[in-house]
Design a protein around this motif. Structure first.
Motif, PDB file in Angstrom:
ATOM      1  N   ASP A 141       0.790  -1.228   0.000  1.00  0.00           N
ATOM      2  CA  ASP A 141       0.000   0.000   0.000  1.00  0.00           C
ATOM      3  C   ASP A 141       0.824   1.280   0.000  1.00  0.00           C
ATOM      4  O   ASP A 141       0.261   2.364  -0.152  1.00  0.00           O
ATOM      5  CB  ASP A 141      -0.950   0.011   1.204  1.00  0.00           C
ATOM      6  N   ALA A 142       2.126   1.177   0.185  1.00  0.00           N
ATOM      7  CA  ALA A 142       2.961   2.384   0.239  1.00  0.00           C
ATOM      8  C   ALA A 142       4.165   2.272  -0.694  1.00  0.00           C
ATOM      9  O   ALA A 142       5.313   2.305  -0.249  1.00  0.00           O
ATOM     10  CB  ALA A 142       3.412   2.633   1.674  1.00  0.00           C
ATOM     11  N   PRO A 143       3.926   2.160  -2.005  1.00  0.00           N
ATOM     12  CA  PRO A 143       5.061   2.006  -2.925  1.00  0.00           C
ATOM     13  C   PRO A 143       6.000   3.210  -2.924  1.00  0.00           C
ATOM     14  O   PRO A 143       7.199   3.060  -3.141  1.00  0.00           O
ATOM     15  CB  PRO A 143       4.399   1.819  -4.289  1.00  0.00           C
ATOM     16  N   MET A 144       5.474   4.393  -2.652  1.00  0.00           N
ATOM     17  CA  MET A 144       6.331   5.587  -2.620  1.00  0.00           C
ATOM     18  C   MET A 144       7.327   5.512  -1.465  1.00  0.00           C
ATOM     19  O   MET A 144       8.454   5.974  -1.585  1.00  0.00           O
ATOM     20  CB  MET A 144       5.483   6.855  -2.510  1.00  0.00           C
ATOM     21  N   ALA A 145       6.905   4.916  -0.354  1.00  0.00           N
ATOM     22  CA  ALA A 145       7.813   4.758   0.785  1.00  0.00           C
ATOM     23  C   ALA A 145       8.970   3.839   0.408  1.00  0.00           C
ATOM     24  O   ALA A 145      10.121   4.098   0.768  1.00  0.00           O
ATOM     25  CB  ALA A 145       7.062   4.210   1.990  1.00  0.00           C
ATOM     26  N   LEU A 146       8.673   2.780  -0.330  1.00  0.00           N
ATOM     27  CA  LEU A 146       9.738   1.885  -0.793  1.00  0.00           C
ATOM     28  C   LEU A 146      10.688   2.614  -1.728  1.00  0.00           C
ATOM     29  O   LEU A 146      11.907   2.505  -1.609  1.00  0.00           O
ATOM     30  CB  LEU A 146       9.146   0.668  -1.511  1.00  0.00           C
ATOM     31  N   GLU A 147      10.116   3.347  -2.671  1.00  0.00           N
ATOM     32  CA  GLU A 147      10.947   4.075  -3.628  1.00  0.00           C
ATOM     33  C   GLU A 147      11.820   5.113  -2.938  1.00  0.00           C
ATOM     34  O   GLU A 147      12.946   5.360  -3.360  1.00  0.00           O
ATOM     35  CB  GLU A 147      10.069   4.725  -4.689  1.00  0.00           C
ATOM     36  N   SER A 148      11.314   5.712  -1.860  1.00  0.00           N
ATOM     37  CA  SER A 148      12.091   6.738  -1.160  1.00  0.00           C
ATOM     38  C   SER A 148      13.336   6.166  -0.496  1.00  0.00           C
ATOM     39  O   SER A 148      14.292   6.885  -0.250  1.00  0.00           O
ATOM     40  CB  SER A 148      11.222   7.459  -0.127  1.00  0.00           C
ATOM     41  N   ILE A 149      13.325   4.864  -0.205  1.00  0.00           N
ATOM     42  CA  ILE A 149      14.522   4.233   0.366  1.00  0.00           C
ATOM     43  C   ILE A 149      15.282   3.438  -0.696  1.00  0.00           C
ATOM     44  O   ILE A 149      16.192   2.684  -0.387  1.00  0.00           O
ATOM     45  CB  ILE A 149      14.180   3.335   1.577  1.00  0.00           C
ATOM     46  N   GLY A 150      14.879   3.597  -1.957  1.00  0.00           N
ATOM     47  CA  GLY A 150      15.585   2.959  -3.058  1.00  0.00           C
ATOM     48  C   GLY A 150      15.223   1.508  -3.274  1.00  0.00           C
ATOM     49  O   GLY A 150      15.992   0.761  -3.864  1.00  0.00           O
ATOM     50  N   ALA A 151      14.064   1.083  -2.813  1.00  0.00           N
ATOM     51  CA  ALA A 151      13.650  -0.310  -2.986  1.00  0.00           C
ATOM     52  C   ALA A 151      12.602  -0.416  -4.090  1.00  0.00           C
ATOM     53  O   ALA A 151      11.892   0.544  -4.378  1.00  0.00           O
ATOM     54  CB  ALA A 151      13.091  -0.856  -1.681  1.00  0.00           C
ATOM     55  N   SER A 152      12.530  -1.587  -4.690  1.00  0.00           N
ATOM     56  CA  SER A 152      11.547  -1.857  -5.738  1.00  0.00           C
ATOM     57  C   SER A 152      10.824  -3.152  -5.411  1.00  0.00           C
ATOM     58  O   SER A 152      11.447  -4.129  -4.994  1.00  0.00           O
ATOM     59  CB  SER A 152      12.229  -1.999  -7.096  1.00  0.00           C
ATOM     60  N   LEU A 153       9.520  -3.161  -5.627  1.00  0.00           N
ATOM     61  CA  LEU A 153       8.683  -4.319  -5.330  1.00  0.00           C
ATOM     62  C   LEU A 153       7.901  -4.701  -6.571  1.00  0.00           C
ATOM     63  O   LEU A 153       7.299  -3.844  -7.215  1.00  0.00           O
ATOM     64  CB  LEU A 153       7.709  -3.974  -4.197  1.00  0.00           C
ATOM     65  N   ARG A 154       7.906  -6.001  -6.903  1.00  0.00           N
ATOM     66  CA  ARG A 154       7.132  -6.487  -8.040  1.00  0.00           C
ATOM     67  C   ARG A 154       6.536  -7.844  -7.695  1.00  0.00           C
ATOM     68  O   ARG A 154       7.066  -8.590  -6.873  1.00  0.00           O
ATOM     69  CB  ARG A 154       7.996  -6.632  -9.295  1.00  0.00           C
ATOM     70  N   PHE A 155       5.442  -8.162  -8.384  1.00  0.00           N
ATOM     71  CA  PHE A 155       4.745  -9.427  -8.199  1.00  0.00           C
ATOM     72  C   PHE A 155       4.636 -10.154  -9.531  1.00  0.00           C
ATOM     73  O   PHE A 155       4.506  -9.526 -10.580  1.00  0.00           O
ATOM     74  CB  PHE A 155       3.328  -9.184  -7.664  1.00  0.00           C
ATOM     75  N   HIS A 156       4.675 -11.477  -9.466  1.00  0.00           N
ATOM     76  CA  HIS A 156       4.424 -12.328 -10.630  1.00  0.00           C
ATOM     77  C   HIS A 156       3.732 -13.585 -10.120  1.00  0.00           C
ATOM     78  O   HIS A 156       4.344 -14.399  -9.418  1.00  0.00           O
ATOM     79  CB  HIS A 156       5.724 -12.688 -11.343  1.00  0.00           C
ATOM     80  N   ASP A 157       2.452 -13.713 -10.422  1.00  0.00           N
ATOM     81  CA  ASP A 157       1.655 -14.852  -9.958  1.00  0.00           C
ATOM     82  C   ASP A 157       1.784 -15.006  -8.441  1.00  0.00           C
ATOM     83  O   ASP A 157       1.376 -14.128  -7.709  1.00  0.00           O
ATOM     84  CB  ASP A 157       2.040 -16.138 -10.693  1.00  0.00           C
ATOM     85  N   ASN A 158       2.388 -16.085  -7.990  1.00  0.00           N
ATOM     86  CA  ASN A 158       2.520 -16.329  -6.551  1.00  0.00           C
ATOM     87  C   ASN A 158       3.865 -15.866  -5.990  1.00  0.00           C
ATOM     88  O   ASN A 158       4.224 -16.194  -4.872  1.00  0.00           O
ATOM     89  CB  ASN A 158       2.330 -17.824  -6.245  1.00  0.00           C
ATOM     90  N   VAL A 159       4.599 -15.064  -6.757  1.00  0.00           N
ATOM     91  CA  VAL A 159       5.946 -14.629  -6.371  1.00  0.00           C
ATOM     92  C   VAL A 159       5.975 -13.129  -6.095  1.00  0.00           C
ATOM     93  O   VAL A 159       5.413 -12.335  -6.849  1.00  0.00           O
ATOM     94  CB  VAL A 159       6.962 -14.958  -7.491  1.00  0.00           C
ATOM     95  N   MET A 160       6.649 -12.762  -5.004  1.00  0.00           N
ATOM     96  CA  MET A 160       6.912 -11.356  -4.692  1.00  0.00           C
ATOM     97  C   MET A 160       8.425 -11.175  -4.646  1.00  0.00           C
ATOM     98  O   MET A 160       9.130 -11.967  -4.021  1.00  0.00           O
ATOM     99  CB  MET A 160       6.317 -10.978  -3.331  1.00  0.00           C
ATOM    100  N   ILE A 161       8.909 -10.141  -5.342  1.00  0.00           N
ATOM    101  CA  ILE A 161      10.339  -9.837  -5.350  1.00  0.00           C
ATOM    102  C   ILE A 161      10.530  -8.416  -4.841  1.00  0.00           C
ATOM    103  O   ILE A 161       9.920  -7.475  -5.344  1.00  0.00           O
ATOM    104  CB  ILE A 161      10.936  -9.981  -6.765  1.00  0.00           C
ATOM    105  N   LEU A 162      11.388  -8.285  -3.842  1.00  0.00           N
ATOM    106  CA  LEU A 162      11.723  -6.989  -3.257  1.00  0.00           C
ATOM    107  C   LEU A 162      13.223  -6.798  -3.404  1.00  0.00           C
ATOM    108  O   LEU A 162      14.008  -7.619  -2.940  1.00  0.00           O
ATOM    109  CB  LEU A 162      11.318  -6.959  -1.780  1.00  0.00           C
ATOM    110  N   LEU A 163      13.605  -5.725  -4.081  1.00  0.00           N
ATOM    111  CA  LEU A 163      15.016  -5.438  -4.318  1.00  0.00           C
ATOM    112  C   LEU A 163      15.388  -4.174  -3.577  1.00  0.00           C
ATOM    113  O   LEU A 163      14.754  -3.136  -3.747  1.00  0.00           O
ATOM    114  CB  LEU A 163      15.279  -5.265  -5.818  1.00  0.00           C
TER     115      LEU A 163
END
Length: 133
Positions: A92-114
């Motif tokens: 719910d807070a993608p901007m908060a992730l971006e502000s710390i330089g993180a990226s979040l993506r989903f693919h089917d049953n997979v979540m990837i956080l970089l």
């Protein structure tokens, strides 16, 4: 004809057993053909409602990107994450992730956080790799 029937039955068994499914974070790392995933360790996936989770290093070419987190869920990863009190704020807070330089993506049953300095292009590349796998 018998050979064809045996082949068909064998293929149905393979498909029925989930061949190629990304059931665990380890399955995800193995499916990433275009990236080198190394030095993985188990992470606290239960806290966010996941079925499995790993923290790994990803290398593309000669560059390393530390702290990639891979989680698998039972069913749709984004919906499963949203239904968990600890995971929901991440979605719910993608901007908060971006502000710390993180990226979040989903693919089917997979979540990837970089984690890193806005490597959204790498996360997109990882998702593309999974889709092509």
């Amino acid at each position: 004809m018998k050979l064809f029937v045996l082949y068909f039955i064998a293929m149905m068994l393979v498909v029925g057993c989930g061949a190629g499914a990304l059931n665990t974070a380890s399955d995800v790392t193995e499916a990433l053909d275009e990236h080198t995933v190394e030095e993985c360790s188990k992470n606290d996936f239960e806290m966010i409602g996941g079925d499995s989770g790993l923290t790994c290093r990803v290398r593309t070419g000669t560059q390393y990107f530390n702290f990639i987190e891979i989680y698998t869920f039972d069913g749709n990863a984004k919906e499963a994450c949203k239904s968990n009190e600890f995971c929901e704020p991440i979605v719910d807070a993608p901007m908060a992730l971006e502000s710390i330089g993180a990226s979040l993506r989903f693919h089917d049953n997979v979540m990837i956080l970089l984690h890193g300095d806005n490597h959204a292009d790498l996360v997109e590349s990882l998702i593309s790799d999974l889709q092509n796998g």
